[in-house]
Design a protein around this motif. Structure first.
Motif, PDB file in Angstrom:
ATOM      1  N   ASP A  77      42.715  28.790  11.132  1.00 33.34           N
ATOM      2  CA  ASP A  77      42.891  30.027  10.230  1.00 33.34           C
ATOM      3  C   ASP A  77      42.847  31.246  10.792  1.00 33.34           C
ATOM      4  O   ASP A  77      42.974  32.421  10.251  1.00 33.34           O
ATOM      5  CB  ASP A  77      41.668  30.115   9.276  1.00 33.34           C
ATOM      6  CG  ASP A  77      41.549  28.796   8.282  1.00 33.34           C
ATOM      7  OD1 ASP A  77      42.564  28.251   7.961  1.00 33.34           O
ATOM      8  OD2 ASP A  77      40.581  28.375   7.835  1.00 33.34           O
ATOM      9  N   ASP A  78      43.062  31.357  12.201  1.00 31.06           N
ATOM     10  CA  ASP A  78      43.195  32.593  12.941  1.00 31.06           C
ATOM     11  C   ASP A  78      44.837  32.919  12.975  1.00 31.06           C
ATOM     12  O   ASP A  78      45.511  32.221  13.844  1.00 31.06           O
ATOM     13  CB  ASP A  78      42.715  32.409  14.182  1.00 31.06           C
ATOM     14  CG  ASP A  78      43.012  33.653  15.293  1.00 31.06           C
ATOM     15  OD1 ASP A  78      42.925  34.755  14.673  1.00 31.06           O
ATOM     16  OD2 ASP A  78      42.243  33.685  16.137  1.00 31.06           O
ATOM     17  N   PRO A  79      45.305  34.101  12.403  1.00 31.95           N
ATOM     18  CA  PRO A  79      46.528  34.543  12.662  1.00 31.95           C
ATOM     19  C   PRO A  79      47.005  34.727  14.042  1.00 31.95           C
ATOM     20  O   PRO A  79      48.214  34.617  14.205  1.00 31.95           O
ATOM     21  CB  PRO A  79      46.577  35.784  11.731  1.00 31.95           C
ATOM     22  CG  PRO A  79      45.319  35.612  10.883  1.00 31.95           C
ATOM     23  CD  PRO A  79      44.356  34.877  11.475  1.00 31.95           C
ATOM     24  N   ALA A  80      46.220  35.017  14.699  1.00 27.66           N
ATOM     25  CA  ALA A  80      46.570  35.450  16.258  1.00 27.66           C
ATOM     26  C   ALA A  80      47.183  34.171  16.962  1.00 27.66           C
ATOM     27  O   ALA A  80      47.807  34.184  18.098  1.00 27.66           O
ATOM     28  CB  ALA A  80      45.389  35.893  17.127  1.00 27.66           C
ATOM     29  N   ALA A  81      46.865  32.738  16.569  1.00 25.32           N
ATOM     30  CA  ALA A  81      47.339  31.733  17.121  1.00 25.32           C
ATOM     31  C   ALA A  81      48.605  31.282  16.655  1.00 25.32           C
ATOM     32  O   ALA A  81      49.358  30.516  17.286  1.00 25.32           O
ATOM     33  CB  ALA A  81      46.621  30.584  16.616  1.00 25.32           C
ATOM     34  N   TYR A  82      49.342  32.225  15.763  1.00 27.89           N
ATOM     35  CA  TYR A  82      50.490  31.944  15.190  1.00 27.89           C
ATOM     36  C   TYR A  82      51.691  32.929  15.686  1.00 27.89           C
ATOM     37  O   TYR A  82      52.772  32.893  15.130  1.00 27.89           O
ATOM     38  CB  TYR A  82      50.777  31.528  13.514  1.00 27.89           C
ATOM     39  CG  TYR A  82      49.661  30.437  13.478  1.00 27.89           C
ATOM     40  CD1 TYR A  82      50.040  29.202  13.556  1.00 27.89           C
ATOM     41  CD2 TYR A  82      48.449  30.719  12.711  1.00 27.89           C
ATOM     42  CE1 TYR A  82      49.088  27.958  13.394  1.00 27.89           C
ATOM     43  CE2 TYR A  82      47.609  29.510  12.476  1.00 27.89           C
ATOM     44  CZ  TYR A  82      48.123  28.649  12.732  1.00 27.89           C
ATOM     45  OH  TYR A  82      47.034  27.383  12.238  1.00 27.89           O
ATOM     46  N   THR A  83      51.088  33.971  16.489  1.00 25.79           N
ATOM     47  CA  THR A  83      52.247  34.722  16.758  1.00 25.79           C
ATOM     48  C   THR A  83      53.457  33.992  18.010  1.00 25.79           C
ATOM     49  O   THR A  83      52.896  32.866  18.487  1.00 25.79           O
ATOM     50  CB  THR A  83      51.767  35.903  17.734  1.00 25.79           C
ATOM     51  OG1 THR A  83      51.030  35.560  18.905  1.00 25.79           O
ATOM     52  CG2 THR A  83      50.645  36.768  16.717  1.00 25.79           C
ATOM     53  N   CYS A  84      54.502  34.922  18.083  1.00 24.90           N
ATOM     54  CA  CYS A  84      55.601  34.280  19.107  1.00 24.90           C
ATOM     55  C   CYS A  84      54.887  34.136  20.291  1.00 24.90           C
ATOM     56  O   CYS A  84      55.133  32.954  20.923  1.00 24.90           O
ATOM     57  CB  CYS A  84      56.506  35.167  19.008  1.00 24.90           C
ATOM     58  SG  CYS A  84      57.726  35.008  17.589  1.00 24.90           S
ATOM     59  N   ALA A  85      54.095  35.079  20.892  1.00 22.87           N
ATOM     60  CA  ALA A  85      53.542  34.957  22.024  1.00 22.87           C
ATOM     61  C   ALA A  85      52.466  33.696  22.229  1.00 22.87           C
ATOM     62  O   ALA A  85      52.509  33.291  23.305  1.00 22.87           O
ATOM     63  CB  ALA A  85      52.872  36.207  22.576  1.00 22.87           C
ATOM     64  N   ALA A  86      51.462  33.523  21.316  1.00 23.13           N
ATOM     65  CA  ALA A  86      50.691  32.506  21.224  1.00 23.13           C
ATOM     66  C   ALA A  86      51.373  30.981  21.086  1.00 23.13           C
ATOM     67  O   ALA A  86      51.027  30.241  21.977  1.00 23.13           O
ATOM     68  CB  ALA A  86      49.666  32.686  20.036  1.00 23.13           C
ATOM     69  N   LEU A  87      52.329  31.147  20.423  1.00 27.83           N
ATOM     70  CA  LEU A  87      52.850  29.720  20.232  1.00 27.83           C
ATOM     71  C   LEU A  87      53.631  29.677  21.455  1.00 27.83           C
ATOM     72  O   LEU A  87      53.927  28.403  22.119  1.00 27.83           O
ATOM     73  CB  LEU A  87      53.947  29.893  19.097  1.00 27.83           C
ATOM     74  CG  LEU A  87      53.313  30.030  17.747  1.00 27.83           C
ATOM     75  CD1 LEU A  87      54.203  29.996  16.545  1.00 27.83           C
ATOM     76  CD2 LEU A  87      52.406  28.536  17.539  1.00 27.83           C
ATOM     77  N   GLY A  88      54.388  30.706  22.244  1.00 29.66           N
ATOM     78  CA  GLY A  88      55.071  30.309  23.487  1.00 29.66           C
ATOM     79  C   GLY A  88      53.949  29.972  24.516  1.00 29.66           C
ATOM     80  O   GLY A  88      54.361  29.089  25.300  1.00 29.66           O
ATOM     81  N   ALA A  89      52.797  30.333  24.457  1.00 28.83           N
ATOM     82  CA  ALA A  89      51.794  29.779  25.537  1.00 28.83           C
ATOM     83  C   ALA A  89      51.469  28.153  25.399  1.00 28.83           C
ATOM     84  O   ALA A  89      51.165  27.412  26.115  1.00 28.83           O
ATOM     85  CB  ALA A  89      50.444  30.693  25.382  1.00 28.83           C
ATOM     86  N   ASP A  90      51.537  27.971  23.987  1.00 29.87           N
ATOM     87  CA  ASP A  90      51.418  26.568  23.674  1.00 29.87           C
ATOM     88  C   ASP A  90      52.400  25.641  24.235  1.00 29.87           C
ATOM     89  O   ASP A  90      52.425  24.834  24.789  1.00 29.87           O
ATOM     90  CB  ASP A  90      51.483  26.309  22.219  1.00 29.87           C
ATOM     91  CG  ASP A  90      50.160  26.642  21.362  1.00 29.87           C
ATOM     92  OD1 ASP A  90      49.036  26.871  21.994  1.00 29.87           O
ATOM     93  OD2 ASP A  90      50.306  26.777  20.137  1.00 29.87           O
ATOM     94  N   ILE A  91      53.713  26.267  24.096  1.00 28.91           N
ATOM     95  CA  ILE A  91      55.027  25.347  24.598  1.00 28.91           C
ATOM     96  C   ILE A  91      54.821  25.459  26.228  1.00 28.91           C
ATOM     97  O   ILE A  91      55.002  24.360  26.853  1.00 28.91           O
ATOM     98  CB  ILE A  91      56.004  26.060  24.068  1.00 28.91           C
ATOM     99  CG1 ILE A  91      56.293  26.080  22.781  1.00 28.91           C
ATOM    100  CG2 ILE A  91      57.249  25.376  24.807  1.00 28.91           C
ATOM    101  CD1 ILE A  91      55.792  24.760  21.938  1.00 28.91           C
ATOM    102  N   ASP A  92      54.340  26.553  27.028  1.00 25.02           N
ATOM    103  CA  ASP A  92      54.014  26.279  28.342  1.00 25.02           C
ATOM    104  C   ASP A  92      53.088  25.268  28.543  1.00 25.02           C
ATOM    105  O   ASP A  92      53.348  24.433  29.491  1.00 25.02           O
ATOM    106  CB  ASP A  92      53.260  27.791  28.775  1.00 25.02           C
ATOM    107  CG  ASP A  92      54.339  28.869  28.687  1.00 25.02           C
ATOM    108  OD1 ASP A  92      55.459  28.423  29.455  1.00 25.02           O
ATOM    109  OD2 ASP A  92      53.856  29.872  28.741  1.00 25.02           O
ATOM    110  N   ALA A  93      52.074  25.073  27.796  1.00 26.44           N
ATOM    111  CA  ALA A  93      51.094  23.895  28.074  1.00 26.44           C
ATOM    112  C   ALA A  93      51.778  22.558  27.857  1.00 26.44           C
ATOM    113  O   ALA A  93      51.485  21.612  28.640  1.00 26.44           O
ATOM    114  CB  ALA A  93      49.748  24.039  27.273  1.00 26.44           C
ATOM    115  N   LEU A  94      52.442  22.587  26.707  1.00 19.91           N
ATOM    116  CA  LEU A  94      53.203  21.219  26.554  1.00 19.91           C
ATOM    117  C   LEU A  94      54.130  20.812  27.461  1.00 19.91           C
ATOM    118  O   LEU A  94      54.411  19.647  27.937  1.00 19.91           O
ATOM    119  CB  LEU A  94      53.871  21.290  25.247  1.00 19.91           C
ATOM    120  CG  LEU A  94      54.446  20.115  24.405  1.00 19.91           C
ATOM    121  CD1 LEU A  94      53.510  19.058  24.227  1.00 19.91           C
ATOM    122  CD2 LEU A  94      55.031  20.692  23.140  1.00 19.91           C
TER     123      LEU A  94
END
Length: 289
Positions: A84-101
């Motif tokens: 439920d944290d909006p900060a987890a869904y910014t383009c930058a945060a999602l980009g960091a997810d893709i880095d890890a993936l």
């Protein structure tokens, strides 16, 4: 409304999950039905209201080029959990997810990254942040900044309506009428409903706001000097054709227009789209040698 061919997975395509340092991501994994994996892997990212199933029609063809190909649900989308944290869904945060993936899936090998629509905005963040070395970037029906026109209006509606009324209201007030007007078959209609209601509400609302408000980062992306392809349908109603052409020119990127397709070439013209991707990936790899 475009509808993914999701009911029957082609040979070599299986659902799964990938564990990363930033969480678990649901994927459709495609491997060559015959032969071996001998070329660089690829990761495909969907748009705001999409999912990994949007790429089913191209996965087998892409994998037959000798690759491991992963279509991904972003954080909070469909079968990937989200909070439920909006900060987890910014383009930058999602980009960091893709880095890890990409680091997990590539196992040290550069990954070809494809982002459709909002997924393109996420993909460019992963490239620009410099945490991961990618083999190439494809912006598929995506633009240099926030989306425009009718799709921007729809995204703004999602961003304000989901927090106020919830996903069920969004389905009944927006998605279901559009699908019925398009005479979507009952089985696909059921999937679209299931997919929408499975989204994390905070995630979908935040991503909808992000796809409208994203800044232009073309100059920063150009500095990375990564092989880049701008690929879009000739009838794209997301970003205007001239906007995507100008972005490609500014990036020094190859630009391919898919005849007959609109905003979702992987659904509307899968063979043409897959052929363009395979050719681009092969060229990028040959230049990297």
């Amino acid at each position: 409304m475009s509808t993914p061919r999701f009911l029957h997975l082609p040979p070599g395509v299986t659902p799964g999950k990938i564990e990363t340092a930033r969480g678990t991501f649901a994927v459709l994994e495609a491997l060559p039905a015959t032969g071996v994996v001998e070329r660089g892997p690829a990761i495909l990212l969907p748009g705001v209201t999409g999912s990994k199933e949007d790429f089913i029609a191209v996965l087998q063809t892409l994998a037959l080029s000798g690759r491991r190909v992963l279509a991904v649900d972003l954080r909070g989308q469909y079968e990937t959990p989200g909070g439920d944290d909006p900060a987890a869904y910014t383009c930058a945060a999602l980009g960091a997810d893709i880095d890890a993936l990409a680091q997990q899936a590539g196992d040290g090998e550069p990954v070809h990254l494809v982002g459709h629509s909002f997924g393109g905005l996420v993909a460019r963040e992963a490239v620009i942040d410099g945490r991961t070395k990618f083999g190439s970037l494809t912006l598929l029906g995506s633009g240099p900044a926030g989306i425009t026109g009718r799709r921007a209006e729809h995204a703004r509606w999602l961003a304000r309506t989901i927090p106020a009324s919830g996903l069920r209201h969004v389905w009944h007030a927006g998605f279901e009428p559009d699908a019925l007007a398009a005479e979507v078959p009952d089985d696909i209609l059921a999937f679209l409903r299931e997919r929408l209601l499975a989204n994390a509400p905070t995630g979908l609302a935040t991503m909808a706001a992000e796809v409208v408000s994203a800044p232009d980062r073309t100059d920063e992306l150009r500095q990375i000097e990564l092989p880049t392809l701008v690929l879009y349908g000739e009838h794209d109603d997301g970003w205007p054709a001239e906007t995507q052409q100008e972005m490609a020119a500014a990036l020094g990127a190859e630009c391919v227009v898919v005849p007959g397709a609109a905003h979702s070439p992987a659904v509307e013209a899968p063979e043409t789209t897959a052929a363009a991707l395979v050719r681009f990936w092969n060229t990028a790899e040959s230049h990297a040698l």
